[in-house]
Design a protein around this motif. Structure first.
Motif, short mmCIF file in Angstrom:
data_model
loop_
_atom_site.label_atom_id
_atom_site.label_comp_id
_atom_site.label_asym_id
_atom_site.label_seq_id
_atom_site.Cartn_x
_atom_site.Cartn_y
_atom_site.Cartn_z
N SER A 1 -12.31 24.59 -35.35
CA SER A 1 -12.15 23.26 -34.75
C SER A 1 -10.90 23.20 -33.89
O SER A 1 -10.93 22.71 -32.76
CB SER A 1 -12.08 22.20 -35.85
N LEU A 2 -9.79 23.70 -34.43
CA LEU A 2 -8.55 23.68 -33.65
C LEU A 2 -8.68 24.54 -32.40
O LEU A 2 -8.19 24.18 -31.32
CB LEU A 2 -7.38 24.18 -34.51
N GLY A 3 -9.39 25.68 -32.52
CA GLY A 3 -9.59 26.54 -31.36
C GLY A 3 -10.34 25.82 -30.25
O GLY A 3 -9.97 25.93 -29.07
N ARG A 4 -11.38 25.07 -30.59
CA ARG A 4 -12.14 24.34 -29.57
C ARG A 4 -11.28 23.23 -28.95
O ARG A 4 -11.38 22.95 -27.75
CB ARG A 4 -13.40 23.74 -30.18
N LEU B 1 -9.71 13.04 -35.29
CA LEU B 1 -8.35 12.85 -35.81
C LEU B 1 -7.44 14.01 -35.42
O LEU B 1 -6.31 13.81 -34.96
CB LEU B 1 -8.40 12.71 -37.34
N LEU B 2 -7.95 15.24 -35.58
CA LEU B 2 -7.15 16.42 -35.25
C LEU B 2 -6.88 16.48 -33.75
O LEU B 2 -5.77 16.82 -33.32
CB LEU B 2 -7.87 17.69 -35.72
N SER B 3 -7.88 16.14 -32.93
CA SER B 3 -7.71 16.16 -31.47
C SER B 3 -6.62 15.17 -31.05
O SER B 3 -5.76 15.49 -30.21
CB SER B 3 -9.03 15.82 -30.79
N GLU B 4 -6.63 13.98 -31.63
CA GLU B 4 -5.61 12.98 -31.30
C GLU B 4 -4.23 13.44 -31.74
O GLU B 4 -3.23 13.25 -31.04
CB GLU B 4 -5.96 11.65 -31.97
N ARG B 5 -4.17 14.08 -32.93
CA ARG B 5 -2.87 14.55 -33.44
C ARG B 5 -2.30 15.65 -32.55
O ARG B 5 -1.10 15.68 -32.27
CB ARG B 5 -3.05 15.05 -34.88
N GLU C 1 -10.38 9.10 -24.23
CA GLU C 1 -10.85 8.29 -25.34
C GLU C 1 -11.57 9.21 -26.33
O GLU C 1 -12.00 10.32 -26.00
CB GLU C 1 -11.82 7.22 -24.84
N SER C 2 -11.74 8.72 -27.57
CA SER C 2 -12.37 9.53 -28.62
C SER C 2 -13.77 9.99 -28.23
O SER C 2 -14.16 11.12 -28.49
CB SER C 2 -12.43 8.75 -29.93
N VAL C 3 -14.53 9.10 -27.57
CA VAL C 3 -15.91 9.45 -27.18
C VAL C 3 -15.90 10.60 -26.17
O VAL C 3 -16.67 11.56 -26.28
CB VAL C 3 -16.63 8.23 -26.58
N ASP C 4 -15.00 10.53 -25.18
CA ASP C 4 -14.92 11.60 -24.18
C ASP C 4 -14.43 12.89 -24.81
O ASP C 4 -14.87 13.98 -24.45
CB ASP C 4 -13.98 11.17 -23.05
N SER C 5 -13.49 12.75 -25.76
CA SER C 5 -12.97 13.92 -26.44
C SER C 5 -14.08 14.61 -27.24
O SER C 5 -14.18 15.84 -27.25
CB SER C 5 -11.83 13.52 -27.38
N SER D 1 -2.92 16.08 -29.35
CA SER D 1 -2.51 15.43 -28.11
C SER D 1 -1.14 14.78 -28.26
O SER D 1 -0.25 14.92 -27.39
CB SER D 1 -3.55 14.38 -27.69
N LEU D 2 -0.94 14.05 -29.37
CA LEU D 2 0.34 13.38 -29.59
C LEU D 2 1.48 14.38 -29.80
O LEU D 2 2.59 14.18 -29.31
CB LEU D 2 0.24 12.45 -30.81
N MET D 3 1.18 15.47 -30.54
CA MET D 3 2.23 16.45 -30.83
C MET D 3 2.69 17.15 -29.55
O MET D 3 3.89 17.32 -29.31
CB MET D 3 1.72 17.48 -31.84
N ILE D 4 1.74 17.57 -28.72
CA ILE D 4 2.11 18.29 -27.50
C ILE D 4 2.91 17.39 -26.57
O ILE D 4 4.00 17.76 -26.10
CB ILE D 4 0.85 18.84 -26.79
N ARG D 5 2.37 16.22 -26.29
CA ARG D 5 3.03 15.32 -25.34
C ARG D 5 4.33 14.78 -25.89
O ARG D 5 5.33 14.68 -25.17
CB ARG D 5 2.07 14.19 -24.95
#
Length: 552
Positions: free
Chosen positions: A145-148, A78-82, A32-36, A84-88
């Motif tokens: 940000s992307l690195g983290r 937003l970037l974290s979700e994107r 979830e976003s909070v955990d992320s 996740s979606l791109m990889i999977r």
């Protein structure tokens, strides 16, 4: 198996499209976003005792903030979700259990053999990869940000059942004034670093392969290791002359996305935007590039700052290593901080770090509006044009200056550290603070030290706290001042204290006074008109017209 690789552990994701795909089920669980956000947040923390250490020690701790502090914002989610979606999503069409991966590998083999990127043997091997463009000015936090976010994934996963090494992500940097061919060679170099292989020497250095052949080899190698996401950073560094112009570069990226068949994320400053301008305006989006424009943090309305800006600066403000620090961040400092940095994350943090180092070097131990402005003028000159462009809000100006880097700021961090190290190791004030046992005792000392220049100040404070443990700071303060003002102390164990008078505070110490002190306000402005304006804004001027009107 090297330390950077982990052995696959499979978990059901709960998403039917991902069920039974080992490449997806070996990834970390969906969050979830909070955990992320919690996974991204830095755990940097200072303790009260750290404030009492020598200045050079505190200077080193302060410099750590620039590298370690990270506060997740909405854009990070937003970037974290994107990601996740791109990889999977990219793995959906490459399941080794269904034969999809083998079909992609066979098509790649055909392309390498024929040298034709349009060749395929299995037409039904469809790509499910998505691609994205991330654009933002230098220092806005794109790469950091992307690195983290990528660090929350293992880079290499070993599947014992298939004797297969899965590369979850790969990051490639564009060389300054580089070419498209160098991107291909950098791809093999990054893969060699992740896997310990020798692809760069085999495909790039030993042979003079053209771009089409290198692309075919990239596609085959990427699928051979089930690459989940390819990130190409700093694309604004590409030389248009060496790469055949914007149209040729766009065609390269379109072909790369379509050929490699894995998700591709391109990162650059607004200077790279003209490469994709035609595609971004196009309804068809030929490169499949959805775009995220990574903007600096927003201030919101000056009278009501955005919650993100408030949260970011509040958490950063807690990381002060100054002994006279103000516990709460004032609206005035927050507004000036934004105006000087324009919300560019790298500059926001480094301005805060440089201000602390300057305060230590000047032995003032406090961040003020005047100090922030002075540090901005002295240390941030290389980025003044960029920040002026951001203040203007004109896209053309922002694009013109977006590639300015801030190496001089980093040099100044080192220089200020050296200046602090060259100072006398410990002042009388630092010695006194170390003799006091609690944070409350130190606060009273800092409040009184400029008023009572007495050698008995520390002993008096400690005696007051020892004899009156039930009293609060506000209740103890008059006790201490009364004892210090009396010609003799009632306790025989207390040395005789001569009566002390309030000393005159010199002008160079005015900025250490409370924010509503007229002398502090004067210390923050060079022009009388600016002092008048601030006094008026704070309601500290007498409105004679209204008084006379009421009297009449």
């Amino acid at each position: 198996m090297s330390a950077s690789k982990i052995k696959a552990i499979y978990r059901d994701t709960g998403v039917s499209a991902y069920t039974g795909n080992p490449f997806i089920e070996a990834l970390p669980p969906l969050q979830e976003s909070v955990d992320s956000a919690n996974a991204l947040r830095s755990n940097m923390l200072f303790h009260p005792e750290d404030l009492q250490k020598a200045r050079i020690v505190r200077a080193h701790n302060i410099c750590r903030i620039a590298d370690e502090f990270f506060q997740p914002l909405g854009a990070h989610m937003l970037l974290s979700e994107r990601v996740s979606l791109m990889i999977r999503g990219g793995y959906v069409g490459r399941n080794p259990k269904t034969g999809d991966l083998q079909r992609h590998l066979q098509n790649g083999y055909e392309r390498v053999q024929t040298g034709d990127l349009s060749t395929f043997r299995f037409e039904e091997a469809k790509s499910t990869a998505q691609s994205m463009l991330l654009i933002g000015c230098s220092g806005s936090g794109k790469t950091t940000s992307l690195g983290r976010i990528l660090q929350t994934y293992p880079q290499v996963i070993y599947h014992a059942e298939f004797n297969f090494e899965q590369v979850v992500y790969l990051k490639v940097d564009c060389s300054h004034n580089g070419s498209l061919k160098e991107i291909c060679l950098n791809f093999f170099r990054s893969l060699d670093k992740a896997l310990g292989t020798n692809y760069e020497k085999t495909y790039g250095l030993k042979r003079r392969n053209g771009i089409e052949t290198l692309l075919a080899l990239m596609a085959q190698t990427a699928n051979a290791h089930a690459l989940g996401l390819l990130v190409i950073d700093e694309i604004q560094h590409l030389s248009r002359s060496r790469s055949g112009g914007s149209e040729e570069m766009l065609n390269f990226f379109v072909t790369m996305v379509n050929t490699i068949g894995v998700p591709v994320m391109l990162i650059g400053t607004p200077k790279a935007r003209d490469i994709f301008e035609a595609d971004l305006r196009s309804a068809r989006r030929g490169a499949g590039l959805g775009a995220i424009f990574w903007e600096p943090m927003s201030l919101g309305h000056p009278d009501k700052p955005s919650q993100e800006w408030i949260a970011f600066t509040n958490n950063l403000w807690k990381l002060q290593m100054l002994q006279k620090r103000d516990v709460l961040l004032t609206d005035e400092i927050r507004a000036v901080w934004y105006d000087l940095s324009q919300g560019v994350m790298d500059i926001v943090v480094k301005l805060f770090v440089l201000a602390q180092l300057r305060a230590l070097a000047l032995n003032k131990e406090r961040i003020t509006v005047g100090l922030l402005r002075q540090v901005y003028e002295d240390e941030l000159k290389p980025v003044h044009p960029m920040l002026a462009a951001l203040r203007s809000g004109i896209p053309e100006k922002i694009a013109q200056y977006s590639d300015l880097m801030v190496p001089d700021m980093d040099k100044r961090l080192i220089q200020l550290q050296q200046n602090i190290a060259a100072m006398k190791e410990q002042t009388a004030e630092e010695t006194a603070l170390q003799q006091l046992a609690t944070e409350d005792e130190r606060r009273i000392y800092l409040l009184l030290k400029d008023v009572y220049d007495s050698p008995l100040l520390v002993a008096t404070i400690r005696k007051a706290f020892t004899e009156n443990p039930q009293l609060t700071i506000s209740q103890l303060l008059p006790v201490v001042t009364q004892w210090l003002s009396q010609p003799a102390v009632k306790d025989a164990t207390m040395p005789n204290v001569s009566q002390e008078k309030s000393t005159v505070i010199k002008a160079d110490a005015w900025e250490q006074l409370p924010f509503d002190d007229l002398r502090y306000i004067k210390s923050q402005h060079k022009q009388a008109v600016d002092v008048h304006a601030e006094l008026k804004s704070k309601g500290m001027l007498l409105d004679l017209k209204s008084v006379l009107a009421r009297a009449s």
